[in-house]
Scaffold this motif. Sequence first.
Motif, PDB file in Angstrom:
ATOM      1  N   VAL A 102      24.863  35.497 -49.802  1.00 25.83           N
ATOM      2  CA  VAL A 102      24.484  36.472 -48.713  1.00 25.83           C
ATOM      3  C   VAL A 102      24.009  35.591 -47.752  1.00 25.83           C
ATOM      4  CG1 VAL A 102      23.414  38.501 -47.850  1.00 25.83           C
ATOM      5  CG2 VAL A 102      24.905  38.655 -50.297  1.00 25.83           C
ATOM      6  N   LEU A 103      22.878  34.888 -48.130  1.00 29.26           N
ATOM      7  CA  LEU A 103      22.124  34.116 -47.297  1.00 29.26           C
ATOM      8  C   LEU A 103      22.755  32.999 -46.720  1.00 29.26           C
ATOM      9  CD1 LEU A 103      19.226  33.238 -46.034  1.00 29.26           C
ATOM     10  CD2 LEU A 103      18.934  31.819 -48.239  1.00 29.26           C
ATOM     11  N   THR A 104      23.583  32.408 -47.446  1.00 31.48           N
ATOM     12  CA  THR A 104      24.468  31.287 -46.716  1.00 31.48           C
ATOM     13  C   THR A 104      25.611  31.848 -45.720  1.00 31.48           C
ATOM     14  OG1 THR A 104      24.454  30.095 -48.787  1.00 31.48           O
ATOM     15  CG2 THR A 104      26.183  29.551 -47.255  1.00 31.48           C
ATOM     16  N   LEU A 105      26.067  32.981 -46.070  1.00 31.95           N
ATOM     17  CA  LEU A 105      27.031  33.657 -45.308  1.00 31.95           C
ATOM     18  C   LEU A 105      26.475  33.970 -43.905  1.00 31.95           C
ATOM     19  CD1 LEU A 105      29.706  35.293 -44.823  1.00 31.95           C
ATOM     20  CD2 LEU A 105      28.633  37.319 -45.797  1.00 31.95           C
ATOM     21  N   LEU A 106      25.134  34.401 -43.826  1.00 32.69           N
ATOM     22  CA  LEU A 106      24.408  34.842 -42.758  1.00 32.69           C
ATOM     23  C   LEU A 106      24.328  33.408 -41.881  1.00 32.69           C
ATOM     24  CD1 LEU A 106      21.860  37.532 -43.772  1.00 32.69           C
ATOM     25  CD2 LEU A 106      23.883  37.524 -42.520  1.00 32.69           C
ATOM     26  N   GLU A 107      23.721  32.397 -42.496  1.00 35.63           N
ATOM     27  CA  GLU A 107      23.430  31.142 -41.815  1.00 35.63           C
ATOM     28  C   GLU A 107      24.605  30.449 -41.328  1.00 35.63           C
ATOM     29  OE1 GLU A 107      19.255  29.779 -44.041  1.00 35.63           O
ATOM     30  OE2 GLU A 107      21.173  29.124 -44.973  1.00 35.63           O
ATOM     31  N   ARG A 108      25.641  30.545 -42.084  1.00 36.86           N
ATOM     32  CA  ARG A 108      26.745  30.015 -41.521  1.00 36.86           C
ATOM     33  C   ARG A 108      27.640  30.619 -40.334  1.00 36.86           C
ATOM     34  NH1 ARG A 108      29.873  27.001 -45.711  1.00 36.86           N
ATOM     35  NH2 ARG A 108      28.241  25.620 -46.958  1.00 36.86           N
ATOM     36  N   LEU A 109      27.353  31.952 -40.380  1.00 38.93           N
ATOM     37  CA  LEU A 109      27.682  32.910 -39.329  1.00 38.93           C
ATOM     38  C   LEU A 109      26.873  32.360 -38.053  1.00 38.93           C
ATOM     39  CD1 LEU A 109      29.905  35.054 -38.739  1.00 38.93           C
ATOM     40  CD2 LEU A 109      28.065  36.809 -39.237  1.00 38.93           C
ATOM     41  N   ALA A 110      25.944  31.977 -38.345  1.00 36.64           N
ATOM     42  CA  ALA A 110      24.718  31.925 -37.093  1.00 36.64           C
ATOM     43  C   ALA A 110      25.199  30.537 -36.682  1.00 36.64           C
ATOM     44  CB  ALA A 110      23.275  32.093 -37.506  1.00 36.64           C
ATOM     45  N   GLU A 111      25.695  29.704 -37.180  1.00 35.83           N
ATOM     46  CA  GLU A 111      26.208  28.354 -36.535  1.00 35.83           C
ATOM     47  C   GLU A 111      26.980  28.672 -35.527  1.00 35.83           C
ATOM     48  OE1 GLU A 111      27.950  26.006 -39.582  1.00 35.83           O
ATOM     49  OE2 GLU A 111      26.110  25.843 -40.914  1.00 35.83           O
ATOM     50  N   ARG A 112      27.863  29.700 -35.426  1.00 34.04           N
ATOM     51  CA  ARG A 112      28.466  30.093 -34.243  1.00 34.04           C
ATOM     52  C   ARG A 112      27.779  30.838 -33.224  1.00 34.04           C
ATOM     53  NH1 ARG A 112      33.732  33.184 -37.511  1.00 34.04           N
ATOM     54  NH2 ARG A 112      33.876  31.556 -39.215  1.00 34.04           N
TER      55      ARG A 112
END
Length: 961
Positions: free
Chosen positions: A129-139
Motif C-alpha cells: 500500500v505504501l509503495t502504491l501511494l508513492e509510485r502513484l505520487a511520481e505522476r
Amino acid sequence: MNARAMSPVLIGRSAELRQLRDALAAAPGAVLLGGDAGLGKTRLIREFSRDADASTLVGGCLELGSDGLPFAPFTTVLRGLVRDIGIEGVAGLVPRGDTGALARLLPEFGEPESDAASGEERARLFEVVLTLLERLAERGPVVLVIEDAHWADRSTRDLLAFLIRNLGSAPVLIVLTYRSDELHRTHPLRQLLAGLERLERVRRTEIGRLARADVAALVTELLGHVPPPGLVERIEARSEGNPLFIEALLDDDGTLACELPESLRDLLLAGVQRLPEETQDVLRDASGGSTRIEHALLAAVSGLDDAALTRVLRPAVAANVLVVDGDGYAFRHALIREAVHDDLLPGEYTRLHTRYAEALEKEPGLVPAGRLWVELSYHWTQAHDSTWALVASWRAAREARKAVAYAECLAMLERVLQLWDKVPDAAERIGADHVSVLEDAANAADLAGEFDRGIKLTTAALKEVEAAAGERDTARWAALLEQRGRMLYHVARPGFVEDLRAAVDALPADPPTILRARALSTLGNYVRITTSVEEAREAALESLSIARALGDPVAETEALITLFCADIDYDDETRIAEVGESAERSGNHRVLLRYYVIRSHFLEGTGRHEEAAAVAGHGAELARQYGVGRTQGTFLSINEAEPLVSLGRWDEALAVMNHAMEQDPAITTRTSLLVLLGWVALARGDIATAKAQLARSREIMKLKLKWMKTQDYFSTLWLEANIAFAEGRPEAALAALEPVLEHTGMPDDARYAWPALIVGAAACGEIGPAEDRLRRLEERAAALTTTGPLQHAHCLTFAAELSRARGILDKAAWEEAAAAWEALGSPYHRARALSRAAEAALAAGDHEAAAAALRLAAELTDRLGARPLAERVADLLRRTRMPRRGDASAPLGLTPREFEVLRLVAEGRSNRDIAEALFISVKTASVHVSNILGKLEVASRGEAAATAHRMALFATPRVGA
C-alpha cells in the motif's frame, strides 16, 4: 420535516482550507482533522479536493466498531483506483506487478494466501500500500483521505500509523478526519492521535463552530436573500454555530424550526441512548435545567447524594455527552439538552420543573447570584403555575434592569404580559397596573434595540390610556407618543413626525414642563431629517428655554444637542464645548452618549480623524457598559469607523463595522455602515462586494426616502456614483448624483455634497464636452457653505478635478490638494491627488517630478491595499521611465504630449483608449488629435498613423512597457 438542501458554498472555513493547502504544498505529511458532528469536515475535504492539484483518494470508515470490516476505507480507496486505472494499472504501480497482497482488500486481485493473515503477510500488505501511494505520487501529488476515523477498526488504525510514519519523499498527503465528540476517554483512536501528533510532518487541526458573521453568511446563502432581523441571532443561539444544525433548523419557509427534525434528533440522541439507563434518567433531570447546571442543584432535583450522582454521571462525561464546567455540568451541545428534554412525557415534564422550582425556593443559593428569579420564572412557567411564574418574572425583570440587561428585562416583562389574564389578582401581586407593565416593556424594548416590539407595546399602552374611564392622562399619552415616534424613525416607518408633533401639541406651553421640553427636543431632532430645519431650530430653542427655566440639565443637554445638529459649523468649537459641559453636568448616560456621537461627528467633520476615532471608540465602550451597545453603541461604531477609514486604517475600520453589523443594528444605523463597507471594498478592488453593500443600502433608502438624512442619502448616492465610475460608466455616475444637485439646504449639506461633486467632476472628464454639466456642478459647489479644513480639502480637490475635466491639467492645484490631505492624515485622498499631480507633470514633460509623486503614492496605496489606484499609479510610474523627447527633438512641431498621443494613434487606439492610457479626458484626447492632424497637414487619423510609420518615429521599443 425540514427538507432544505445544504449550502453549496463553504463558509467560515478559509483558515482550515489554507492549512490543508499548505500541508499539500509541504507534502509528504499528514493532517489530523477533528471536529464535532456537523461542523463540516466532509464538506471541507470536498472543497479542498476540488481545487487541489493532486489525485485524491477517499475512503470512509464504517460504523461497525472495532470488530467490523478490517481495512474498510482502504478497500474503498482501492476500488476507486481500480475503476480509474484498471487492475493492470494498479499492478504496474506495485513491485514486480505482484498484487497478491492486495487480495485481502479487494477480491479482484484473487484469493488471500490463507484465511488468517500472518504477521509477514500483514507487513507485506502494508509495504505494498505504501509503495502504491508513492509510485502513484511520481505522476503528481496524491491526497489520501480517510474519513470518520473514530469508527476505524484496529487493522485500519495500524495501517494508517504505518503509512504516516514511513512516508518517504514522495508528495503524499494523508488526511484523517474524526469526530471529536465521539472520542470518549478510552477510545482507541485517542492513543493513535497522541502518538502521531508528535511526528514532525503531522499537523492536528480542530474545526470550530462558526462565528456570528459566518452564521449570518450561511443563513443568507441558504435563504437566497438577507435574513429578517433577529433570525440569525436566534439560529446562532440554538445551533451554537454548527453548520449542519443551522441547515436543519432553518425551515423551507425561511423561519426557525419549532421542533427538531427527526434526523437531527436521532443524531443528537445516539450518544445518550448508548449510556446506562440510570445515567439516562439523570440526564433527563439535567435537561430541565439551563445550558449549565450546578452539581448541587442537580443533586437536589435528582434526589441523589454527591457520591451517587458522580458515579451515575461519569459515563455521560466519559462519552462526551456532558462536559464538566467548574462545579457543574453542561451538555456538549445545547441541542442535545433540547432533544432529551423534548423526549419527556407531559407528566414527567411538569413534575420535573416543579421539583426545580421547589428546590430553588427552598435553597436559593443553588444557583449563582442574579439568576434566581430568572430560573424560578422559567421553571414555574414550564410547570404551568401561572401565579408564581408571573411574580417571579416581574422580580426577574427588575433584576435584569438593574444589571442593564435590557433584552432580558424585555423578555421577562413580556412573560408577565402573557400571564396577566391567567392571574386574576395580577396587579395586586406585583404592585403595578397593566399599562405600567406595557410602559416598562416598551422602555426595555427601546433600550434593547427591539423597536418593532417596542412599537407594538407603546401602541397597546396608548389604546389602554385612551380607553380608560374618566379624563385621559395627557402626560402619559404624550410620553408614549414621543417614545413611539422615536422608535418608528429607527425602523424607517412613516408617522414618526406626526407622533412627535401630536405629543408636543398635547402638552400645554403654560405652565412649562420638562416633558414638553423633551418632546420639543425630540421633535426638533427628527423633524430636521425631513428638511424642516427651521422648525427644528424653533423647537430646540423653546425646549432649551424651558429646560433652563426649570433647571433640568438633562433636558437642557438634549435641547443643545438638537440645536447643534440643526446647524453645524465646523469652524466653531464653542458650541460643541457647551454641549459637552452640559452633558457632564447632567450625569445622564443617555445624553452623555449622544454627546459622544455629535462630538466624534464634529471632529471627523473638521478632519481631526485621530481624535474622532478615540472619542467614538470610548463612547462605544461606555455604551456596552450601559447595556445599549446594540443601539447607541452601533451608532457610535459608524463614527469610529469613518475616521479610521479616513486615516487609512481600513482593517481596523472593517473590524469595528463588522462587529456592529453582527449586533443587528437599527435600519437607520445600518445604512452608513453599509456605505462605508462598500467604499472600502471598492477602494480595494472588490466591486462585487461594493455593489452588494450598495444594494442593501438602497433598499433601506427606499424606506427612508420621505425623510432624507443627508449622511445616509448623499453617501449612498456617492457610493453608487463611485461604483459606476469604477466600472467605466461615467454617464451612470452622473445620473446617480442628480438628487445631490437637486436637493439643497439640507442639514450638513456641504460635508456630504463635496465628495459627490468631486466624483461628478471626474465623470464629466471621461465623457467629453460636458460644459452644461460642469456648470451645474460648479453652481452647486458655489452655493455650499464650506467650513473646516476637511471641506476645504474637498473644495481644492473639486476645483482641480473641474479644471481637469475642462482639459487643464493643473499640477499646482493637485499639489495643493495633496498637501491639504497630507495635513489631515488621509492617505488615500493624498495618493489620489498625487497621482493626478503626476499626470499633470507628465503632460508637461516633467518626468522627475511625476516619478517623485508617484513613488510616494505607490507607497501609500500599497500600505492601504488600494489595488485599483495602485495599478493606475504603477502604470503612470512605468510611463515616467519611457524615452523622453523635449520640444527640440519632437518632430514636425509636435509637443511632448502630442507626440505621446500620435504614438497611440499609430497603434490604432481610439480617443477613449488614448484618454484611459494617458489619464486625460476624452475631450482633451480629441483636441490633441485635431492639433496633430493640423500640424501633420493630414485629413484623417489613418494618414497620421501612416506618416508616423513612414518616418519610423516609434521604432525604438518603450522602456518598461
